[in-house]
Design a protein around this motif. Structure first.
Motif, PDB file in Angstrom:
ATOM      1  N   ALA A  64       0.830  -1.207   0.000  1.00 39.90           N
ATOM      2  CA  ALA A  64       0.000   0.000   0.000  1.00 39.90           C
ATOM      3  C   ALA A  64       0.865   1.257   0.000  1.00 39.90           C
ATOM      4  O   ALA A  64       0.558   2.235  -0.693  1.00 39.90           O
TER       5      ALA A  64
ATOM      6  N   HIS B 119       0.767   3.878  -3.039  1.00 39.46           N
ATOM      7  CA  HIS B 119       0.128   5.146  -2.699  1.00 39.46           C
ATOM      8  C   HIS B 119       0.546   6.289  -3.620  1.00 39.46           C
ATOM      9  O   HIS B 119      -0.296   7.142  -3.952  1.00 39.46           O
TER      10      HIS B 119
ATOM     11  N   GLY C 264     -11.539   7.516  -4.437  1.00 39.91           N
ATOM     12  CA  GLY C 264     -12.092   6.168  -4.510  1.00 39.91           C
ATOM     13  C   GLY C 264     -11.869   5.537  -5.874  1.00 39.91           C
ATOM     14  O   GLY C 264     -11.499   4.359  -5.984  1.00 39.91           O
TER      15      GLY C 264
ATOM     16  N   THR D 201      -5.976 -12.392   0.818  1.00 40.75           N
ATOM     17  CA  THR D 201      -5.883 -11.596   2.048  1.00 40.75           C
ATOM     18  C   THR D 201      -4.987 -10.390   1.844  1.00 40.75           C
ATOM     19  O   THR D 201      -5.332  -9.258   2.237  1.00 40.75           O
TER      20      THR D 201
ATOM     21  N   VAL E  84      -6.837  -7.860  -0.491  1.00 39.45           N
ATOM     22  CA  VAL E  84      -7.918  -7.120   0.173  1.00 39.45           C
ATOM     23  C   VAL E  84      -7.355  -6.120   1.174  1.00 39.45           C
ATOM     24  O   VAL E  84      -7.793  -4.954   1.241  1.00 39.45           O
ATOM     25  N   LEU E  85      -6.359  -6.545   1.971  1.00 34.74           N
ATOM     26  CA  LEU E  85      -5.764  -5.630   2.945  1.00 34.74           C
ATOM     27  C   LEU E  85      -5.075  -4.459   2.254  1.00 34.74           C
ATOM     28  O   LEU E  85      -5.129  -3.315   2.737  1.00 34.74           O
ATOM     29  N   THR E  86      -4.428  -4.729   1.126  1.00 35.54           N
ATOM     30  CA  THR E  86      -3.767  -3.643   0.389  1.00 35.54           C
ATOM     31  C   THR E  86      -4.785  -2.614  -0.082  1.00 35.54           C
ATOM     32  O   THR E  86      -4.555  -1.395   0.023  1.00 35.54           O
ATOM     33  N   ILE E  87      -5.918  -3.078  -0.591  1.00 32.68           N
ATOM     34  CA  ILE E  87      -6.963  -2.152  -1.043  1.00 32.68           C
ATOM     35  C   ILE E  87      -7.507  -1.343   0.129  1.00 32.68           C
ATOM     36  O   ILE E  87      -7.711  -0.116   0.020  1.00 32.68           O
ATOM     37  N   TYR E  88      -7.745  -2.000   1.260  1.00 30.75           N
ATOM     38  CA  TYR E  88      -8.243  -1.274   2.438  1.00 30.75           C
ATOM     39  C   TYR E  88      -7.223  -0.243   2.911  1.00 30.75           C
ATOM     40  O   TYR E  88      -7.587   0.890   3.268  1.00 30.75           O
ATOM     41  N   PHE E  89      -5.944  -0.625   2.950  1.00 31.32           N
ATOM     42  CA  PHE E  89      -4.912   0.317   3.374  1.00 31.32           C
ATOM     43  C   PHE E  89      -4.811   1.496   2.409  1.00 31.32           C
ATOM     44  O   PHE E  89      -4.594   2.641   2.834  1.00 31.32           O
TER      45      PHE E  89
ATOM     46  N   ALA F 157      -7.267   2.693   0.543  1.00 31.56           N
ATOM     47  CA  ALA F 157      -8.462   3.534   0.693  1.00 31.56           C
ATOM     48  C   ALA F 157      -8.400   4.383   1.962  1.00 31.56           C
ATOM     49  O   ALA F 157      -8.859   5.523   1.972  1.00 31.56           O
ATOM     50  N   ALA F 158      -7.832   3.820   3.042  1.00 35.44           N
ATOM     51  CA  ALA F 158      -7.790   4.535   4.327  1.00 35.44           C
ATOM     52  C   ALA F 158      -6.407   5.075   4.642  1.00 35.44           C
ATOM     53  O   ALA F 158      -6.108   5.340   5.814  1.00 35.44           O
TER      54      ALA F 158
END
Length: 370
Positions: free
Chosen positions: A74, A78, A92, A186, A189-194, A196-197
């Motif tokens: 992430a 970024h 987004g 996993t 998904v975690l990379t996408i969440y990181f 986004a946030a």
């Protein structure tokens, strides 16, 4: 005239607190923190908590590694999101575009690697007994084969039952495949969440720093994240260039599965120091399996290409991105591999860049003032 005796204190009932609010009695003496009992109790409690923390980290080590990889990816992705957002794309949508590009690259690599891997492995298993039989024409080798029953051992080693047992049977093989897919999903998904946030996580982290030092910590952290992102972009660019060169070589020589070989070289090239050599060895072996002249061409090509990459491409890219010396990069890569394997090798160079920045901006000025 004698003094009157003092009046006895008024009794209070449990339902009526006195004026000093001591309905439960007066507080006792404070606990002596130097007491051996107190010291032993606190020491034992600290040992228990430390051991519990150790067990927690050990039992969740695999999950923590996945989280660390996702966070590192992430941070590396970024800058691409920030660049798209700077061009006016909503954040987004920028995250979705970058995530979609990563997914497409992952699917392309799997599609390129799995079919030839399965085909070549099946051919090797089927041809192993014939290869042993062809070696019987050599008297010395034939004597060794007969003495140690190599042909029978090879035949028993490559049958379906033995391979199934080595993989733990059908259940073990399915567990391995689904475990790998679970880890990949996993991390994705975690990379996408990181991603986004990312801004919220950074802002929350800065709030934990004292206000007097918050601005300086923010500037240093932003510089470190910039260096990590620049390293990721530089490493990906170098890997893509190596893969494209390998693909062109495979097309010219007519090697089998040139795109799969290009993906292998690109992935291996992401591993510092040893990755490029590993990819070159794999392609050279494929070239030698095709024909001896093709193998020699592959060896010469990768010797020349690695010199160009090591002394022209890689230093320029890394010097502009992370500004780490060659000696520091080599030592960091070796230590990273020894401590954390491939993951350590990937994060070693940006970690050294971050340490150098902190030493230059924080430690050295602090030592100079003393």
């Amino acid at each position: 005239m004698s003094a009157e005796p003092p009046a006895p204190p008024e009794e209070t009932t449990p339902d009526e607190p006195n004026g000093d609010d001591n309905r439960f009695g007066s507080p006792g003496e404070p606990i002596n923190r130097r007491s051996p009992f107190v010291f032993g109790f606190l020491f034992g409690l600290g040992v228990i908590l430390a051991y519990a923390l150790f067990l927690g980290v050990r039992n969740t080590a695999s999950i923590l590694i996945l989280i660390f990889i996702a966070l590192f990816l992430a941070i590396g992705l970024h800058p691409a999101v920030a660049r798209l957002h700077g061009w006016g794309v909503p954040r987004g949508i920028a995250v979705a575009v970058v995530a979609l590009a990563v997914v497409l690259l992952l699917i392309g690599g799997v599609v390129a690697l799995i079919p030839p891997l399965v085909t070549q492995t099946t051919e090797m298993i089927n041809n192993a007994p014939d290869m042993v039989e062809s070696l019987r024409h050599n008297p010395t080798i034939n004597d060794l084969i007969q003495r140690y029953d190599i042909a029978g051992k090879v035949q028993s080693a490559v049958n379906a039952g033995t391979i199934g047992n080595a993989l733990g049977g059908v259940v073990g093989g399915a567990r391995l495949i689904f475990g790998t897919l679970f880890n990949i999903l996993t991390v994705l998904v975690l990379t996408i969440y990181f991603l986004a946030a990312f801004e919220r996580i950074a802002a929350t982290g800065y709030l934990l720093v004292p206000a007097s030092r918050r601005e300086r910590v923010r500037l240093l952290t932003d510089e470190i994240l910039t260096k990590v992102g620049a390293y990721m972009v530089g490493a990906l660019a170098i890997a893509v260039l190596a893969g494209a060169s390998t693909f062109a070589l495979g097309l010219v020589l007519g090697l089998a599965y040139p795109f799969a070989l290009a993906v292998v070289v690109a992935v291996c090239d992401l591993i510092p120091q040893i990755g490029a050599t590993l990819g070159a060895v794999i392609v050279s072996l494929v070239g030698l399996a095709s024909s001896v002249p093709d193998g020699i061409v592959c060896i010469v090509f990768f010797i020349v290409y690695q010199q160009v990459e090591n002394y022209l491409i890689y230093p320029r890219v890394m010097r502009r991105s992370v500004q780490v010396s060659d000696v520091a990069a080599l030592v960091a890569a070796l230590l990273g591999v020894g401590l954390f394997g491939v993951v350590g090798a990937l994060v070693a160079i940006p970690m050294v860049a971050a340490i150098q920045l902190i030493m230059r901006e924080v430690l050295v000025p602090s030592m100079a003032r003393r």
